[in-house]
Design a protein around this motif. Structure first.
Motif: not given
Length: 385
Positions: A28, A18, A92, A21, A71, A37-39, A26, A85, A89, A69
């Motif tokens: 990832i 993980t 992706l 952000i 990833v 996943r982006v939460w 949040g 990203l 947000l 940004r």
């Protein structure tokens, strides 16, 4: 340590890595179901996925460059995939795939000074690729498989923590040619995390042997300090404002004040018999036969280093200046009596997250800790130690 929130989705596989952000509340995640996943946190405090993208194979490692940004995800297939990203947000976007390895990726490190993404493979290979062009700069095979890697961008030295407890130093030239230059021996079992701190020129490592080592790389003095304060296995290291933070597999967190004066523990002496009572150790057959006695198990005084039997090393104390912070260790009677109450004053602070953790992410800019728990959830805490 106050809780911020928890991410739990039964449809998601086991989370492998993980990243926090920074510009929003949040995270990832990548998991065993091949998802990334982006939460984001809703106003009601619950987390929802703004992005759910599926990779060609499960992600194992995750790195984010907060400024660009970008990833980076190291996968089971051996590839490293780069995404960007969006500012809102919600997107992706896939940007590039680096064909780094033919085996699972063990770790990733981002070298912004060289604009490199460096990965370690499960077969012992190190792959270096140029981020902008995607061109592979170098491939290198270590003599031992690296489990964790970090880099000193200024000197071009890559630090590789191995499953046997050693740390391999690999020098990377300006054109990407790699060569092993040294090996540090201090841990007795697998390295779980490794951290280079450029401002102090210290290398930190922790291991399943529950110890943390501070190596004075800049001073070229080799082993500098051994820190022992965890009852669980330390699995994450981070550094901020002359404090080293270590977090263990049971959620134990220790903040080590590195401005305090500490000393390395003594070297252990070797002997065939106890250096106080002179009783033979169990391998000293000659003395056992002559004295018609049973051999004893060998222990060591953690203050003077003498080889002792259990009875002569039955006293216990903490010695923070030698790195023994919270758990009392064996010492001989003479050393026990020489340790004053002032010598027992802690030089570190301890707190508990009370989580069974598989992995941990710390972001000091956000003062945030994210723990990957064994029940597939992710817990977020404010870092207040």
């Amino acid at each position: 340590m106050s809780a911020v929130g928890e991410v739990a989705d039964p449809s998601m596989g086991m989370v492998k890595a993980t990243a926090i952000i920074r510009d929003d509340d949040g995270i990832i995640t990548v998991s065993s179901d091949n998802s990334v996943r982006v939460w984001l946190k809703r106003s009601n405090g619950q987390y929802w996925p703004s992005v759910c993208h599926f990779l060609t194979s499960a992600g194992r490692k995750l790195k984010i460059d907060h400024e660009s940004r970008l990833v980076f995800i190291g996968q089971e297939s051996g590839t490293v995939q780069m995404f960007e990203l969006s500012e809102d947000l919600n997107v992706l976007a896939s940007k590039r795939v680096f064909n780094a390895h033919n085996v699972p990726v063990n770790d990733l490190v981002l070298c912004k000074k060289k604009n490199w993404i460096i990965s370690g493979g499960a077969d012992g290979t190190i792959s270096i690729s140029e981020i902008g062009s995607g061109v592979k700069v170098s491939d290198f095979s270590c003599t031992i498989v690296p489990k964790n890697i970090d880099i000193d961008a200024d000197s071009g030295v890559l630090f590789c923590g191995t499953s046997e407890g050693s740390i391999i130093l690999v020098r990377i030239s300006s054109d990407g040619v790699c060569s092993e230059v040294n090996k540090l021996q201090g841990h007795t079992s697998e390295i779980t995390s490794i951290l280079w701190e450029p401002n102090t020129n210290f290398l930190f490592s922790c291991s399943t042997d529950k110890t943390i080592m501070c190596w004075d790389i800049g001073g070229k003095k080799g082993l500098f300090l051994r820190l022992q304060g965890h009852q669980d296995i330390p699995i994450n290291l981070s550094f901020k404002d002359m404090s080293l933070y270590s977090i263990g597999s049971n959620g134990g967190i220790v903040r080590w004040d590195m401005t305090k004066q500490r000393s390395p523990p003594p070297e252990w002496t070797e002997s065939d018999s106890c250096e106080i009572c002179k009783g033979p150790f169990f391998w000293n057959f000659k003395q056992m036969w002559e004295e018609k006695t049973m051999g004893k198990r060998q222990h060591h005084c953690r203050k003077c280093g003498k080889a002792l039997c259990a009875k002569c090393a039955s006293n216990q104390t903490v010695m923070p200046k030698l790195g023994f912070e919270f758990v009392p260790v064996r010492v001989c009677k003479e050393c026990h009596d020489s340790v004053s109450d002032a010598d027992k004053t802690p030089l570190a602070k301890h707190a508990a997250l009370n989580r069974q953790c598989l992995n941990i992410e710390v972001d000091h800019s956000m003062r945030r800790v994210a723990t990957i728990n064994r029940n597939k959830s992710i817990s977020l805490f404010n870092l207040e130690l």
